[in-house]
Design a protein around this motif. Structure first.
Motif, PDB file in Angstrom:
ATOM      1  N   GLN A   1      -8.395   2.712   2.258  1.00 25.44           N
ATOM      2  CA  GLN A   1      -9.247   2.998   0.840  1.00 25.44           C
ATOM      3  C   GLN A   1      -9.266   1.876  -0.330  1.00 25.44           C
ATOM      4  O   GLN A   1      -9.769   1.320  -0.700  1.00 25.44           O
ATOM      5  N   VAL A   2      -7.737   1.654  -0.348  1.00 28.28           N
ATOM      6  CA  VAL A   2      -7.666   0.475  -1.376  1.00 28.28           C
ATOM      7  C   VAL A   2      -6.344  -0.426  -0.615  1.00 28.28           C
ATOM      8  O   VAL A   2      -5.524   0.113  -0.137  1.00 28.28           O
ATOM      9  N   GLN A   3      -6.556  -1.684  -0.819  1.00 29.00           N
ATOM     10  CA  GLN A   3      -5.787  -2.606   0.093  1.00 29.00           C
ATOM     11  C   GLN A   3      -5.182  -3.604  -1.339  1.00 29.00           C
ATOM     12  O   GLN A   3      -5.963  -4.018  -1.959  1.00 29.00           O
ATOM     13  N   LEU A   4      -4.076  -3.747  -1.346  1.00 22.35           N
ATOM     14  CA  LEU A   4      -3.200  -4.620  -2.094  1.00 22.35           C
ATOM     15  C   LEU A   4      -2.862  -6.177  -1.338  1.00 22.35           C
ATOM     16  O   LEU A   4      -1.900  -5.727  -0.435  1.00 22.35           O
ATOM     17  N   VAL A   5      -3.371  -7.124  -1.473  1.00 19.25           N
ATOM     18  CA  VAL A   5      -3.009  -8.246  -0.780  1.00 19.25           C
ATOM     19  C   VAL A   5      -2.363  -9.251  -1.734  1.00 19.25           C
ATOM     20  O   VAL A   5      -2.827  -9.925  -2.604  1.00 19.25           O
ATOM     21  N   GLU A   6      -0.837  -9.797  -1.408  1.00 20.23           N
ATOM     22  CA  GLU A   6      -0.229 -10.546  -2.194  1.00 20.23           C
ATOM     23  C   GLU A   6      -0.148 -11.850  -1.517  1.00 20.23           C
ATOM     24  O   GLU A   6      -0.336 -12.137  -0.169  1.00 20.23           O
ATOM     25  N   SER A   7      -0.043 -12.893  -2.398  1.00 21.39           N
ATOM     26  CA  SER A   7      -0.033 -14.284  -1.979  1.00 21.39           C
ATOM     27  C   SER A   7       1.053 -15.005  -3.142  1.00 21.39           C
ATOM     28  O   SER A   7       1.287 -14.467  -4.131  1.00 21.39           O
ATOM     29  N   GLY A   8       1.558 -16.267  -2.669  1.00 23.92           N
ATOM     30  CA  GLY A   8       2.214 -16.982  -3.546  1.00 23.92           C
ATOM     31  C   GLY A   8       3.677 -17.207  -3.538  1.00 23.92           C
ATOM     32  O   GLY A   8       4.343 -17.889  -4.196  1.00 23.92           O
ATOM     33  N   GLY A   9       4.267 -16.161  -2.585  1.00 26.50           N
ATOM     34  CA  GLY A   9       5.571 -16.257  -2.335  1.00 26.50           C
ATOM     35  C   GLY A   9       6.245 -17.809  -1.511  1.00 26.50           C
ATOM     36  O   GLY A   9       5.145 -18.445  -1.046  1.00 26.50           O
ATOM     37  N   GLY A  10       7.466 -17.837  -1.596  1.00 25.80           N
ATOM     38  CA  GLY A  10       8.213 -18.896  -0.767  1.00 25.80           C
ATOM     39  C   GLY A  10       9.202 -19.241  -1.308  1.00 25.80           C
ATOM     40  O   GLY A  10      10.122 -18.437  -1.963  1.00 25.80           O
ATOM     41  N   LEU A  11       9.681 -20.537  -1.269  1.00 20.56           N
ATOM     42  CA  LEU A  11      10.811 -21.231  -1.661  1.00 20.56           C
ATOM     43  C   LEU A  11      10.731 -21.927  -3.006  1.00 20.56           C
ATOM     44  O   LEU A  11       9.862 -22.926  -3.018  1.00 20.56           O
ATOM     45  N   ALA A  12      11.749 -21.720  -3.948  1.00 14.66           N
ATOM     46  CA  ALA A  12      11.524 -22.612  -4.964  1.00 14.66           C
ATOM     47  C   ALA A  12      13.232 -23.003  -5.381  1.00 14.66           C
ATOM     48  O   ALA A  12      14.058 -22.444  -5.055  1.00 14.66           O
ATOM     49  N   GLN A  13      13.352 -23.991  -6.121  1.00 17.01           N
ATOM     50  CA  GLN A  13      14.665 -24.403  -6.256  1.00 17.01           C
ATOM     51  C   GLN A  13      15.121 -23.759  -7.752  1.00 17.01           C
ATOM     52  O   GLN A  13      14.229 -23.454  -8.421  1.00 17.01           O
ATOM     53  N   PRO A  14      16.247 -23.631  -8.199  1.00 20.63           N
ATOM     54  CA  PRO A  14      16.956 -23.150  -9.289  1.00 20.63           C
ATOM     55  C   PRO A  14      15.976 -23.797 -10.354  1.00 20.63           C
ATOM     56  O   PRO A  14      16.241 -25.138 -10.437  1.00 20.63           O
ATOM     57  N   GLY A  15      15.453 -23.153 -11.658  1.00 16.47           N
ATOM     58  CA  GLY A  15      14.869 -23.858 -12.729  1.00 16.47           C
ATOM     59  C   GLY A  15      13.424 -24.208 -12.185  1.00 16.47           C
ATOM     60  O   GLY A  15      12.616 -24.471 -13.390  1.00 16.47           O
ATOM     61  N   GLY A  16      12.960 -23.815 -11.045  1.00 14.58           N
ATOM     62  CA  GLY A  16      11.708 -24.206 -10.805  1.00 14.58           C
ATOM     63  C   GLY A  16      10.596 -22.813 -11.023  1.00 14.58           C
ATOM     64  O   GLY A  16      11.115 -21.946 -11.714  1.00 14.58           O
TER      65      GLY A  16
ATOM     66  N   ILE B   1      -9.955   5.784  -7.051  1.00 11.88           N
ATOM     67  CA  ILE B   1     -10.910   5.487  -6.179  1.00 11.88           C
ATOM     68  C   ILE B   1     -12.186   6.145  -6.376  1.00 11.88           C
ATOM     69  O   ILE B   1     -12.298   7.488  -7.150  1.00 11.88           O
ATOM     70  N   LEU B   2     -13.374   5.709  -5.674  1.00 13.73           N
ATOM     71  CA  LEU B   2     -14.672   6.495  -5.842  1.00 13.73           C
ATOM     72  C   LEU B   2     -14.676   7.877  -5.353  1.00 13.73           C
ATOM     73  O   LEU B   2     -14.146   8.246  -4.294  1.00 13.73           O
ATOM     74  N   GLY B   3     -14.935   8.854  -6.421  1.00 14.60           N
ATOM     75  CA  GLY B   3     -15.048  10.416  -6.098  1.00 14.60           C
ATOM     76  C   GLY B   3     -13.921  11.211  -6.343  1.00 14.60           C
ATOM     77  O   GLY B   3     -13.753  12.126  -6.111  1.00 14.60           O
ATOM     78  N   ASN B   4     -12.707  10.385  -6.633  1.00 12.54           N
ATOM     79  CA  ASN B   4     -11.532  11.083  -7.129  1.00 12.54           C
ATOM     80  C   ASN B   4     -11.656  11.140  -8.778  1.00 12.54           C
ATOM     81  O   ASN B   4     -12.328  10.322  -9.436  1.00 12.54           O
ATOM     82  N   VAL B   5     -10.818  12.049  -9.287  1.00  8.01           N
ATOM     83  CA  VAL B   5     -10.697  12.306 -10.806  1.00  8.01           C
ATOM     84  C   VAL B   5      -9.380  11.872 -11.466  1.00  8.01           C
ATOM     85  O   VAL B   5      -9.240  11.916 -12.608  1.00  8.01           O
ATOM     86  N   ARG B   6      -8.637  11.282 -10.584  1.00  7.68           N
ATOM     87  CA  ARG B   6      -7.190  10.574 -10.962  1.00  7.68           C
ATOM     88  C   ARG B   6      -6.959   9.534 -10.317  1.00  7.68           C
ATOM     89  O   ARG B   6      -7.498   9.275  -9.356  1.00  7.68           O
ATOM     90  N   GLY B   7      -5.896   8.532 -10.713  1.00  9.45           N
ATOM     91  CA  GLY B   7      -5.381   7.788  -9.993  1.00  9.45           C
ATOM     92  C   GLY B   7      -4.346   8.041  -8.949  1.00  9.45           C
ATOM     93  O   GLY B   7      -3.719   9.002  -9.129  1.00  9.45           O
ATOM     94  N   ASP B   8      -4.306   6.997  -7.984  1.00  8.25           N
ATOM     95  CA  ASP B   8      -3.005   7.303  -7.112  1.00  8.25           C
ATOM     96  C   ASP B   8      -2.337   5.917  -6.970  1.00  8.25           C
ATOM     97  O   ASP B   8      -2.922   4.806  -7.310  1.00  8.25           O
ATOM     98  N   ASP B   9      -1.039   6.055  -6.559  1.00  3.29           N
ATOM     99  CA  ASP B   9      -0.312   4.950  -6.327  1.00  3.29           C
ATOM    100  C   ASP B   9      -0.619   4.124  -4.975  1.00  3.29           C
ATOM    101  O   ASP B   9      -0.577   4.558  -4.087  1.00  3.29           O
ATOM    102  N   TYR B  10      -0.807   2.720  -5.217  1.00  5.07           N
ATOM    103  CA  TYR B  10      -0.907   1.851  -3.943  1.00  5.07           C
ATOM    104  C   TYR B  10       0.198   0.759  -4.196  1.00  5.07           C
ATOM    105  O   TYR B  10       0.393   0.058  -5.105  1.00  5.07           O
ATOM    106  N   TRP B  11       0.576   0.250  -3.056  1.00  7.10           N
ATOM    107  CA  TRP B  11       1.421  -0.920  -2.710  1.00  7.10           C
ATOM    108  C   TRP B  11       0.803  -2.009  -2.056  1.00  7.10           C
ATOM    109  O   TRP B  11       0.340  -1.653  -0.885  1.00  7.10           O
ATOM    110  N   GLY B  12       1.473  -3.391  -2.272  1.00  7.52           N
ATOM    111  CA  GLY B  12       1.151  -4.175  -1.315  1.00  7.52           C
ATOM    112  C   GLY B  12       2.148  -4.359  -0.391  1.00  7.52           C
ATOM    113  O   GLY B  12       3.016  -3.665  -0.345  1.00  7.52           O
ATOM    114  N   GLN B  13       2.261  -5.344   0.680  1.00 10.01           N
ATOM    115  CA  GLN B  13       3.055  -5.224   1.763  1.00 10.01           C
ATOM    116  C   GLN B  13       4.346  -5.994   1.223  1.00 10.01           C
ATOM    117  O   GLN B  13       5.239  -6.031   2.120  1.00 10.01           O
TER     118      GLN B  13
END
Length: 121
Positions: free
Chosen positions: A1-16, A101-113
């Motif tokens: 019904q709802v998808q959460l798609v994350e991006s942008g993770g990876g490796l960074a140096q301290p201070g980065g 979501i469409l047709g519902n009267v309240r919100g629900d919790d969704y999580w990305g991967q």
């Protein structure tokens, strides 16, 4: 019904810096709060930051002054700008949204991967 798609993770140096994105799609009527959480092995999931659909933000104590959460309501997307990264920021970062979501009267919790962030020299 709802998808959460994350991006942008990876490796960074301290201070980065890294920037995470999370885009919601599906049968969305309205998105209320959006948030970022993080989790390391053996520990509970920790709240990093939240943002309401009106733009009010809240941060965990460990990231205040270093991380910035924002959202683009037109794109159903939430961002997390992470600056001055520390090794202890290493974790899997999860996007969360309270979605009516469409047709519902309240919100629900969704999580990305989840997206891995590693801070190391």
């Amino acid at each position: 019904q709802v998808q959460l798609v994350e991006s942008g993770g990876g490796l960074a140096q301290p201070g980065g810096s890294l920037r995470l994105s999370c885009a919601a799609s599906g049968m969305i009527f309205m998105i209320f709060d959006m948030a970022w959480y993080r989790q390391t092995p053996g520990k509970q999931r920790e709240l990093v930051a939240t943002v309401t659909n009106g733009g009010i933000t809240n941060y965990g104590d460990s990231v205040k002054g270093r991380f910035t959460i924002s959202r683009d309501n037109a794109k159903n997307t939430v961002y997390l700008q992470m600056n001055s990264l520390k090794p202890e920021d290493t974790a899997v970062y999860y996007c969360h949204a309270d979605v009516q979501i469409l047709g519902n009267v309240r919100g629900d919790d969704y999580w990305g991967q989840g997206t891995q962030v590693t801070v190391s020299s």
